[in-house]
Design an enzyme around this catalytic site. Structure first.
Site, PDB file in Angstrom:
ATOM      1  N   ASP A  69       0.821  -1.206   0.000  1.00  0.00           N
ATOM      2  CA  ASP A  69       0.000   0.000   0.000  1.00  0.00           C
ATOM      3  C   ASP A  69       0.860   1.263   0.000  1.00  0.00           C
ATOM      4  O   ASP A  69       2.091   1.197  -0.066  1.00  0.00           O
ATOM      5  CB  ASP A  69      -0.935  -0.051   1.218  1.00  0.00           C
ATOM      6  CG  ASP A  69      -2.287   0.562   0.956  1.00  0.00           C
ATOM      7  OD1 ASP A  69      -2.398   1.406   0.051  1.00  0.00           O
ATOM      8  OD2 ASP A  69      -3.255   0.208   1.666  1.00  0.00           O
ATOM      9  N   GLU A  90      -1.534   7.176  -8.595  1.00  0.00           N
ATOM     10  CA  GLU A  90      -1.114   8.569  -8.422  1.00  0.00           C
ATOM     11  C   GLU A  90       0.073   8.934  -9.306  1.00  0.00           C
ATOM     12  O   GLU A  90       0.186  10.059  -9.782  1.00  0.00           O
ATOM     13  CB  GLU A  90      -0.748   8.830  -6.962  1.00  0.00           C
ATOM     14  CG  GLU A  90      -1.943   8.968  -6.046  1.00  0.00           C
ATOM     15  CD  GLU A  90      -1.552   9.566  -4.709  1.00  0.00           C
ATOM     16  OE1 GLU A  90      -0.400   9.363  -4.284  1.00  0.00           O
ATOM     17  OE2 GLU A  90      -2.402  10.219  -4.090  1.00  0.00           O
ATOM     18  N   ASP A 127      -9.753   3.386  -4.254  1.00  0.00           N
ATOM     19  CA  ASP A 127     -10.471   2.197  -3.810  1.00  0.00           C
ATOM     20  C   ASP A 127     -11.877   2.120  -4.382  1.00  0.00           C
ATOM     21  O   ASP A 127     -12.577   3.133  -4.502  1.00  0.00           O
ATOM     22  CB  ASP A 127     -10.594   2.188  -2.291  1.00  0.00           C
ATOM     23  CG  ASP A 127      -9.457   1.435  -1.626  1.00  0.00           C
ATOM     24  OD1 ASP A 127      -9.584   1.131  -0.447  1.00  0.00           O
ATOM     25  OD2 ASP A 127      -8.456   1.161  -2.296  1.00  0.00           O
TER      26      ASP A 127
END
Length: 691
Positions: free
Chosen positions: A190, A230, A249
């Site tokens: 993550d 991103e 998400d």
């Protein structure tokens, strides 16, 4: 400066709940808030070119097709039911229900598996309440079932959950070694609390650590990069990870799934064996969408060659959920060894055609209807890349039946539905009956006790005649169905159509809501083979709109989807249960009436061609404390008739009006304003419908 929480949960007024999740967990405020513009820019190659060659490559041969399996996050988050028993139970169900045989391999755990602190040696410690036997014992159990085991951590000092479990930044080698020794086969990595370290450097560091751990333990690990798109990982991560998230998400609602699908579709050139675009995990079975919408979700993820990671608790799953997740013909589209992601062939007015080249030369073709009513979606064999042929075999992958077509690939697709086909120029077309397209005009909305016209059509798409054709309409018990023109044809030549006019009447006491109506055609091929086609429809019994001016916050809606929590009537959006909002407030002005939403949002109202205009003051609610953006749109049927520019919470309310004369349905839509960040509460303050 945009907070990290703009792509993750934003902060509202003191005491409120955070609203969003990214990859896993509800974020605390990051240790160092940062912006992509403030950290060193990742070196990017032009689209279609490889980034600079990294020093180390991942082991070859992993993720040759998109990974398939399970991840607990979408169904459990960090709740108590996420534990050892759940993980073992999912592994058991994979075997018992045939999911393993269908191709699902990985049983993955997400955030909240560890204690908040490392031990004295700097090692990660499994939570003894959730995993009393430790992670290795759970991995061993999963392996004993012939399956693989996956784990989660973050490329930061802490993971994404508000509790802030230990992340791997600065501990990459130790953590990777520990994962490999435990028997981990898959790592989801993550992006939270990353201290502004350049994304490529962080993710390459873990790649190198996984490579080193594989060399010492003999256990290669599939590497899933979760940095939310991103830094455009599709441009540089093919030699860094096996898959990379392309979006924020997913949530268990139509708007979220649709938005993510649209972001992922244009990236087809970057996907292939060992390197996949990842539009996030599946929501199928979690309850926020209809079965039709879940079939679309599964169909579109498959044609996009996306990883198929089940996100629902299979211990509670319905037969319909297992039917969707276990459809091997659809799975075969996702798992085709050629490794192509489907390409958009056409997209117009919410009608999409997406085609995927398959290794055997066939094409998977998705006919997808984004709109709220049944629509015909059409293409040709030539347009999807098939060679010229007298006719083509057409396999319906949800109905598991084969037909043939002279070249046109067409279907009337239910609202939010997808018809998924596999089309081949295989020379065997004559063994299958001709395909027919069922069409329908009208029949979407019914006022109780009022006769409503409906026209059906049956069109022969094949190379040979369809014989003994019969059209039927099946309505719920108590409804009256009357054909006012012929329902049969002795023979329907190629390209010809049987049209039938009907009058349908809902009972006078019918309760407003959705009802199942089915249009069907039965026929025979010239050789006598009996065939049929069925078009399921959703008919809605509605109330006529009231005359005069009405507050939309007081009127029933046809449908609602919202980014977080339900749309609220006459209060702001509270992100949780209905009724948890606050007074609607924009720029310090408080409104008694309106709708409180959270982007992305879509609220539809029946106007029955009897209304003239909609008016509202629109803006970001004062309680929002981020610099994310939104935009407001008003739609009359399938046409956008008014919109704002991009709005932020620093702006006062903006007046928005629209002429909706002649529209059956009016939709109030809030989007992210074009920045991909769904972090703001939008208010339709004082929204009024005039009829």
């Amino acid at each position: 400066m945009r907070h990290l929480a703009s792509r993750t949960p934003h902060r509202r007024a003191a005491g409120s709940l955070a609203a969003a999740v990214l990859c896993a967990g509800v974020l605390a405020a990051p240790a160092v808030a940062h912006d992509a513009t403030e950290r060193p820019a990742a070196a990017r190659a032009p689209a279609g070119q490889a980034a600079a060659e990294p020093a180390v490559k991942l082991p070859d041969g992993l993720a040759a097709t998109p990974p398939m399996g399970f991840n607990n996050w979408n169904s459990t988050h960090c709740r108590a039911e996420f534990d050892e028993a759940m993980v073992k139970g999912i592994a058991d169900i994979f075997v018992e229900k045939g999911l393993k045989e269908a191709g699902y391999q990985y049983v993955n755990i997400d955030d909240c598996w560890a204690l908040p602190e490392r031990d004295a040696n700097g090692k990660l410690v499994p939570d003894p309440k959730r995993f009393p036997q430790g992670i290795k014992a759970v991995a061993d159990y999963v392996h004993s079932k012939g399956l693989k085991f996956g784990i989660y951590t973050s490329a930061g000092t802490k993971t994404c959950n508000v509790a802030g479990f230990p992340g791997a930044l600065g501990h990459e080698r130790s953590d990777a070694q520990q994962f490999a020794e435990w028997g981990v086969d898959y790592l989801k990595y993550d992006n939270c609390n990353n201290q502004g370290v350049d994304a490529k450097k962080r993710f390459i560091a873990m790649r190198d650590a996984l490579k080193a751990a594989s060399e010492t333990t003999g256990r290669p690990i599939v590497y899933s990069i979760c940095e939310w798109g991103e830094n455009k990982p599709w441009e540089w991560a093919a030699d860094v990870g096996h898959l990379w998230r392309t979006t924020g998400d997913i949530s268990d609602n139509w708007n979220s799934m649709l938005s993510i699908m649209k972001q992922n579709l244009p990236l087809d050139e970057y996907a292939g064996p060992g390197h996949w675009n990842d539009p996030d995990m599946l929501e199928v079975g979690n309850g926020g969408m209809t079965d039709t919408e879940y079939r679309t979700h599964f169909s579109m993820w498959s044609i996009m060659a996306a990883p198929l990671l089940i996100g629902s608790d299979l211990r509670k799953a319905s037969p319909e959920t297992f039917e969707i997740l276990g459809n091997r013909e659809v799975i075969a589209v996702d798992q085709d060894p050629l490794g192509k992601q489907g390409e958009v062939v056409s997209s117009q007015d919410g009608r999409w055609v997406v085609a995927k080249e398959m290794k055997d030369g066939s094409r998977a073709v998705a006919l997808f209807n984004e709109t709220g009513t049944a629509r015909s979606v059409s293409t040709t064999a030539k347009a999807v890349g098939l060679p010229g042929a007298p006719a083509y075999t057409l396999r319906d992958l949800w109905r598991h039946k084969s037909y043939h077509t002279a070249g046109r690939i067409s279907a009337t697709v239910p609202a939010h539905g997808t018809v998924l086909l596999r089309v081949s120029a295989d020379g065997k077309w004559s063994t299958h009956p001709p395909a027919v397209e069922l069409g329908v005009d009208g029949g979407d909305f019914f006022e109780a006790g009022k006769r409503t016209p409906l026209t059906t059509s049956v069109t022969n798409l094949g190379r040979v005649p369809a014989r003994q054709v019969t059209a039927e309409v099946e309505a719920p018990g108590g409804w009256r169905t009357e054909a006012t023109s012929p329902t049969t044809a002795r023979s329907l030549a190629p390209g010809k159509t049987l049209r039938t006019s009907w009058q349908l009447t809902a009972p006078p006491d019918a309760t407003p809501g959705s009802y199942d109506v089915k249009v069907a055609a039965t026929y025979r091929s010239p050789t006598g083979t009996r065939a049929e086609n069925v078009l399921p429809l959703t008919a809605r019994v509605v109330l006529a709109p009231p005359s005069g001016a009405s507050a939309l916050g007081d009127l029933p809606w046809l449908s609602m989807s919202n980014g977080w929590g339900p749309v609220e009537r006459n209060t702001s959006n509270g992100e949780g249960a209905a009724g948890d909002g606050r007074p609607i407030t924009i720029g310090g002005k408080v409104y008694d009436k309106g709708l409180g939403v959270h982007a992305a949002s879509d609220v539809a109202f029946y106007t029955g061609r009897a209304c003239e205009n909609v008016a509202a003051d629109v803006g970001v609610d004062d309680e929002t404390r981020t610099d994310g953006t939104v935009a407001f749109e008003i739609w009359a049927d399938d046409k956008k008739v008014a919109s704002t520019g991009t709005l932020t919470n620093a702006m006062p309310a903006q007046p928005l009006t629209a002429d909706v004369t002649g529209a059956q349905v009016v939709r109030l839509v809030v989007t992210d304003g074009g920045d991909g960040i769904y972090a703001d509460h939008g208010d339709w303050a004082g929204a009024t419908l005039n009829c």
